[in-house]
Design a protein around this motif. Structure first.
Motif, short mmCIF file in Angstrom:
data_model
loop_
_atom_site.label_atom_id
_atom_site.label_comp_id
_atom_site.label_asym_id
_atom_site.label_seq_id
_atom_site.Cartn_x
_atom_site.Cartn_y
_atom_site.Cartn_z
N SER A 1 69.51 4.25 -38.65
CA SER A 1 69.63 4.65 -37.25
C SER A 1 68.30 5.24 -36.78
O SER A 1 67.47 5.66 -37.58
N GLU B 1 72.66 7.01 -45.50
CA GLU B 1 72.33 7.04 -44.08
C GLU B 1 70.85 7.38 -43.92
O GLU B 1 70.41 8.48 -44.30
N GLU C 1 68.11 8.14 -41.36
CA GLU C 1 67.87 8.53 -39.97
C GLU C 1 66.37 8.64 -39.74
O GLU C 1 65.68 9.39 -40.42
#
Length: 764
Positions: free
Chosen positions: A352, A412, A414
């Motif tokens: 992301s 994840e 980021e």
């Protein structure tokens, strides 16, 4: 008066009133700021309810608990319930004066949490409590001579303004800390472990003598670590007394401690499910039997064992060190209990924050893959590699568990992208370059592919350079990069404090960068260069002889091979790891006008001593020579030393061989070294673009092939020149600023020295 009397009869009289009545209507009287609906929401009665003495008492209590009213009365007029209130004023605004140490927003938040916020009802009984609480906040910062006065001013529509006038006074200064019970170490040694204490007379900006409970707690923790890292496993702080002098200007701190006995490390055992062979895990132990007990090394061992298990997917392993004291033997036996917990594998890698950079570019830098066991080392390496791309201002990697499972996580990633394109133009000045003109157009992440395109134009007193290049990242699926570039240079050597000649060169190159490991890359380039040399009419004999041997115009085809290992934690102001590079340039026989090679080996290491201090060690060895039909290295390919980039304290290019005219000519062997302590003045992230330093530089240049050049035709370590000084590096908006103050340590007659050197707006 009649209404209050009727209320008393209603609430307190006997049987008739106790039977109550059915409320047909409710009439609220006395409200100004508060809406009638708000009162009805808090009232535990509605139209049609029966009310008696118990219900009326509950209603009065509920309305009082809102804090909106100073008085509440219930009255009856037939079947109508009358609620008459004395409404408290609302706080329209809160002002502070004199609060320099604690910001108004922080004080305002504290008041609001205690019930005295803007928009809330004003309760005068809370005011003295709040004043005492504010005093405690100042006491915690060492301000004991605090005085707080509050003023309440009425405003229209039943509102008030609250002003708190604060006289902070001067903070009490911490006096030399006293210790009771210390025998192994004297008081001065223990005081050195404290960040609090008397301020030195010259440290005008220091807050070392400011007291706060948080700082004292941190200092006591530091004292405990000091003892336990030196064998005192049972060390304890029995009590701490903090006293203030009658004039509230001095704080006296006394620490009562119990050193206990000094222990060595006894037997060390590993227990539990080890996963690895015990011998392999024992190699990670930083604590050794027979050594003095050291709590820090025990913690390092725990981290090393946990990281090791994390390499095989046991990312949540628990390592529990259990000490067993044998007082008679003055030893502590240690058992490290290993609980690997569940082995974890990665279900998904989620990315992301990458608005421009493509997912496949980020995944290409990842070393942790989907469907494999989670590896802590692969995660750390992935984060470092993404940070070194330069595409992102921040990279965070998290591993949340997949809901409903014990052995799965998602990774994840980021990212926060930084601007990857730039148009740069600037003017700078360097003590060894003169005026610097810069123009550059660069795109580090072309269309999100990770490719880099660049056009650069640089000009200073001695050089004009134009360069156009393109780096194609991941040209192949195996991660090979491809690069091609063209460049033009026009040099006036005398402006570099060298012999007086002009040199123009045009270069075209094509090559590849091959990944060998996560941190290692091998580069291979083929380069074509054409060079024209212009001599003045009064050129000295050295240059005339060189041109007679090499000619004025030459063309070479070079093969450039390089190996780079980069383990730095970041590219700008690294604090860990290092960078090593070896580079070999060879002109190819048969297609070049002359044959030569240049070899350079450079190594830089960084070691963080703490959050502020980083030790940097750097060394460079460069050598070049001719081969085949060429006897020596072309003179314009020589190495040079001296100046802010090599050996500070000496003029640029001033070290090494000279010709008969005492002009610097460089040489084919160069040795450089540097030891530097870098200091981060502020731990604030916003001030992370500045470093101070203390350094020792050393270096020299020799020419081992040409004779009679200023006595530097024989390698002799006695020729090495050293300097020491202080420096500053600041990454300003117009480019890096580098300054140094340096004194030569062993300069000889004829050496050209320079105390102050700087450059700003450096070339790129």
């Amino acid at each position: 008066m009649m209404r209050k009397k009727f209320a008393a009869l209603f609430l307190m009289c006997g049987a008739g009133a106790a039977q109550g009545f059915t409320v047909e209507d409710i009439d609220i009287r006395g409200i100004e700021r508060i809406a009638e609906g708000t009162v009805l929401n808090y009232l535990p009665l509605e139209r049609g309810d029966e009310i008696d003495a118990t219900a009326s008492a509950d209603a009065v209590e509920s309305l009082f608990e809102t804090g909106f009213f100073d008085d509440v009365q219930l009255l009856r007029d037939g079947d109508t319930l009358i609620i008459e209130v004395d409404e408290r004023p609302g706080i329209a605004q809160i002002e502070f004066t004199g609060n320099d140490e604690i910001p108004g927003d922080r004080l305002r938040d504290g008041l609001s949490g205690a019930g005295l916020g803007e928009g809330q009802s004003f309760d005068p009984s809370l005011l003295s409590t709040i004043e005492r609480e504010l005093e405690q906040q100042y006491f915690a910062l060492g301000y004991y001579d605090i005085d707080i006065e509050s003023t309440v001013s009425p405003l229209p529509r039943n509102r008030v303004s609250l002003r708190l006038d604060i006289e902070e006074g001067e903070p009490a200064s911490v006096q030399p800390i006293q210790f009771i019970g210390n025998q192994a170490f004297d008081g001065d040694t223990l005081r050195d472990e404290f960040e609090m204490g008397p301020r030195a007379w010259w440290a005008f900006l220091s807050d070392r003598d400011k007291y706060s409970r948080q700082r004292l707690s941190a200092d006591l923790d530091r004292l405990q670590r000091f003892y336990r890292d030196r064998g005192y496993a049972n060390f304890a702080i029995d009590s701490t007394q903090v006293a203030i002098s009658p004039d509230r200007q001095r704080i006296h701190i006394t620490v009562n401690l119990n050193e206990g006995q000094r222990y060595n490390v006894g037997e060390i055992e590993l227990a539990g499910d080890l996963i690895f062979d015990e011998a392999e895990l024992r190699e990670l132990l930083t604590v050794k039997s027979g050594e003095v007990y050291n709590q820090r090394r025990i913690g390092e061992t725990v981290d090393a064992l946990r990281d090791k298990l994390g390499e095989r997917g046991y990312a949540f392993a628990r390592i529990n060190p259990v000490p067993e004291i044998r007082a008679a033997d003055e030893a502590v036996d240690l058992t490290f209990f290993v609980d690997p917990a569940d082995r974890v594998y990665v279900r998904r890698v989620r990315i992301s924050g990458n608005e421009t950079t493509r997912d496949d570019v980020i995944r290409g830098e990842m070393r942790q893959f989907e469907g494999t066991w989670l590896s802590t080392s692969d995660l750390e390496e992935s984060e470092r590699r993404l940070g070194r791309t330069g595409f992102f201002g921040d990279v965070r990697v998290n591993t949340p568990r997949v809901p409903g499972t014990n052995n799965q996580v998602d990774v994840e990633v980021e990212t926060t992208e930084r601007l990857s394109g730039s148009l740069r133009a600037g003017v700078g000045f360097g003590s060894d370059q003169g005026v610097i003109l810069n123009l550059g157009v660069q795109q580090d992440n072309v269309f999100g592919t990770g490719d880099r395109a660049e056009f650069v134009a640089n000009s200073n007193d001695a050089d004009t350079e134009y360069r156009l290049s393109y780096l194609e990242r991941n040209h192949t699926l195996s991660g090979i990069d491809r690069r091609y570039a063209i460049a033009f240079r026009d040099r006036e050597a005398d402006e570099f404090d060298l012999n007086d000649y002009g040199l123009k060169s045009a270069t075209a190159s094509y090559g590849y960068r091959l990944p060998v490991s996560s941190n290692d890359r091998v580069g291979a380039d083929l380069e074509f260069e054409e060079t024209d040399i212009d001599l003045p009419a009064d050129a000295d004999s050295y240059l005339v002889d060189e041109i007679a041997r090499e000619g004025r115009s030459n063309a070479v085809v070079r093969a450039n091979i390089s190996w780079t290992r980069d383990t730095r934690n970041r590219a700008v102001f690294p604090t860990q790891g290092g960078r090593q590079q070896s580079r070999l340039e060879v002109s190819l026989p048969g297609v070049s006008d002359f044959e030569y090679y240049r070899l350079s080996v450079d190594q830089t290491r960084y070691a963080a001593l703490n959050e502020r201090f980083t030790l940097m060690l750097d060394g460079t060895l460069s050598y070049g020579d001719g081969y085949g039909d060429s006897e020596i290295l072309p003179f314009y390919e020589n190495f040079y030393a001296g100046g802010i980039r090599t050996v500070r304290g000496y003029d640029r290019n001033s070290l090494g061989p000279t010709d008969d005219s005492d002009e610097q000519v460089g040489g084919n062997l160069r040795v450089l070294g540097r030891v530097e302590m870098q200091v981060r003045p502020s731990l604030d992230d916003d001030a992370n673009n500045l470093r101070l330093s203390a350094f020792v530089d050393g270096g020299q240049v020799w020419d081992l092939e040409r004779e009679g050049l200023g006595g530097f035709d024989q390698f002799d370590t006695a020729d090495l020149r050293f300097s020491a000084g202080a420096g500053l590096t600041y990454y300003s908006p117009i480019g890096p600023l580098t300054m140094s103050l340096a004194r030569p340590l062993n300069d000889e007659p004829g050496d050209e020295t320079q105390f102050f050197q700087f450059t700003i707006g450096a070339t790129f």
